[in-house]
Scaffold this active site. Structure first.
Site, PDB file in Angstrom:
ATOM      1  N   SER A 155       3.250  -2.504   2.266  1.00  0.00           N
ATOM      2  CA  SER A 155       4.191  -2.917   3.307  1.00  0.00           C
ATOM      3  C   SER A 155       3.469  -3.712   4.385  1.00  0.00           C
ATOM      4  O   SER A 155       2.279  -4.004   4.267  1.00  0.00           O
ATOM      5  CB  SER A 155       4.870  -1.684   3.904  1.00  0.00           C
ATOM      6  OG  SER A 155       5.967  -2.044   4.697  1.00  0.00           O
ATOM      7  N   ASN A 156       4.196  -4.081   5.419  1.00  0.00           N
ATOM      8  CA  ASN A 156       3.677  -4.817   6.575  1.00  0.00           C
ATOM      9  C   ASN A 156       3.883  -3.992   7.825  1.00  0.00           C
ATOM     10  O   ASN A 156       4.825  -3.201   7.892  1.00  0.00           O
ATOM     11  CB  ASN A 156       4.492  -6.097   6.790  1.00  0.00           C
ATOM     12  CG  ASN A 156       4.217  -7.162   5.765  1.00  0.00           C
ATOM     13  OD1 ASN A 156       3.124  -7.294   5.258  1.00  0.00           O
ATOM     14  ND2 ASN A 156       5.235  -7.930   5.465  1.00  0.00           N
ATOM     15  N   HIS A 157       3.106  -4.241   8.852  1.00  0.00           N
ATOM     16  CA  HIS A 157       3.417  -3.706  10.171  1.00  0.00           C
ATOM     17  C   HIS A 157       4.691  -4.367  10.676  1.00  0.00           C
ATOM     18  O   HIS A 157       4.765  -5.591  10.758  1.00  0.00           O
ATOM     19  CB  HIS A 157       2.313  -4.048  11.175  1.00  0.00           C
ATOM     20  CG  HIS A 157       1.084  -3.242  11.003  1.00  0.00           C
ATOM     21  ND1 HIS A 157       1.054  -1.889  11.185  1.00  0.00           N
ATOM     22  CD2 HIS A 157      -0.178  -3.611  10.678  1.00  0.00           C
ATOM     23  CE1 HIS A 157      -0.186  -1.457  10.985  1.00  0.00           C
ATOM     24  NE2 HIS A 157      -0.943  -2.479  10.669  1.00  0.00           N
ATOM     25  N   ALA A 188       9.640  -8.849   8.454  1.00  0.00           N
ATOM     26  CA  ALA A 188       8.259  -9.037   7.996  1.00  0.00           C
ATOM     27  C   ALA A 188       8.253  -8.733   6.497  1.00  0.00           C
ATOM     28  O   ALA A 188       8.028  -7.596   6.084  1.00  0.00           O
ATOM     29  CB  ALA A 188       7.321  -8.104   8.746  1.00  0.00           C
TER      30      ALA A 188
END
Ligand code: CTP
Ligand code: CA
Length: 225
Positions: A33-35, A100
Site C-alpha cells: 500500500s501507500n501512505h 494514492a
C-alpha cells in the site's frame, strides 16, 4: 445547505472524488500500500457538497467518517477503484483523483499465507492501470483533475502529468516539505492547467480544499461554459 445547493459554485454538478490509498493483496494476510490518510480527499468531498455538488467519494481503506451528503463507495485495490470510477462516469461532470493509488500490484495473489523460508524473497509486481488517465481518455470525458505527489522537481513533473494524462488541472503537492503532505493536517499546493499555474497558500486541509474546489469550479466554468 439547501441554499448552497442552489447557489454554490458547483450547483447542479456531479463530482466524483477518489481518496485514500489502495491495497494490493499479496496473500490472504498481507498487502502492499501507500501512505495516505484520505484526509485531503475527504476534505475535498466536503467542500464539493458545500459548493452544491452531488458528490460521490470512492475511497480506499481509511479510518475517516463519511462526510454528510456524500455517497461513498469503498474499494480496496487499484483495479477495484478503476471499476468503481468507470461505473460512476455516466453521472460525472468533474472527476477529482486524490487517491494514492499503488502503481504496482503483486503479479499473483497467493491462495495461502506465504511462509518464510529463504533469507531473501523476491516479489514480482505488475503495473496497475492509471485510473485518472483512463477517465481522461473516456468519451465523453468529465473535467478531470489529478494530483501530483512529488519529492523533487515538483512543477516539472506535475506539468508532465498534466500533459501525458491529458488532464484539465493538476494539484501539485510537495510531499517532501516539512509538516505538509500525506499524513499531516496542513498542506500547500500549486495548481497547474494548460496555460497557467497558481500557488495556493499553506493552510489546513479543510480551507485548502475549499480553495481548490473554488478554483476547479472556475476552471470548469471557463472550459465548459
Ligand atoms: N493515479 C491514478 N492511477 C494510478 C496512479 C495514479 O489515478 N494507477 C492518479 C493519482 O490519483 C493522482 C495522479 O494520478 O491524481 C498522480 O499520481 P502520482 O502517483 O503522483 O503519479 P504517477 O502517474 O503514478 O507517477 P509517479 O508515481 O511515477 O510519479
Ligand atoms: Ca504513483
Amino acid at each position: 445547505a439547501a441554499a448552497l445547493f442552489e447557489h454554490g459554485a458547483l450547483a447542479g454538478l456531479r463530482v466524483v472524488v477518489t481518496a485514500g490509498p489502495t491495497r494490493e493483496a499479496l496473500d490472504p494476510v498481507r498487502y502492499l500500500s501507500n501512505h495516505s490518510s484520505g484526509k485531503m480527499g475527504f476534505a475535498l468531498a466536503t467542500a464539493c457538497v458545500d459548493a452544491g455538488a452531488r458528490t460521490t467519494l470512492i475511497s480506499g481503506p481509511v479510518t475517516l467518517e463519511t462526510p454528510a451528503h456524500v455517497a461513498r463507495r469503498d474499494v480496496e485495490s487499484a483495479e477495484d477503484m478503476l471499476a468503481a470510477s468507470l461505473a460512476a462516469l455516466p453521472a460525472c461532470d468533474i472527476f477529482i483523483a486524490c487517491a494514492a493509488v499503488a502503481d504496482y500490484r503483486p503479479a499473483q495473489i497467493a491462495g495461502e499465507k506465504i511462509k518464510k523460508e529463504d533469507e531473501q524473497l523476491t516479489l514480482t509486481l505488475v503495473r496497475n492501470p492509471d485510473i485518472v488517465a483512463t477517465v481522461a481518455a473516456a468519451e465523453p470525458r468529465p473535467f478531470t483533475v489529478g494530483f501530483a505527489a512529488e519529492t523533487r522537481d515538483l512543477l516539472a513533473y506535475a506539468r508532465g502529468k498534466l500533459e501525458r494524462k491529458r488532464l484539465d488541472l493538476v494539484v501539485a503537492n510537495d510531499v517532501a516539505a516539512e509538516g505538509i503532505g500525506f499524513n499531516s493536517d496542513d498542506n500547500a499546493v500549486t495548481l497547474l492547467w494548460p496555460g497557467g499555474e497558481e500557488a495556493l497558500p499553506r493552510t489546513g486541509k479543510g480551507s485548502l480544499a475549499r480553495l481548490i474546489i473554488e478554483r476547479i469550479a472556475a476552471r470548469y466554468a471557463a472550459a465548459r461554459g
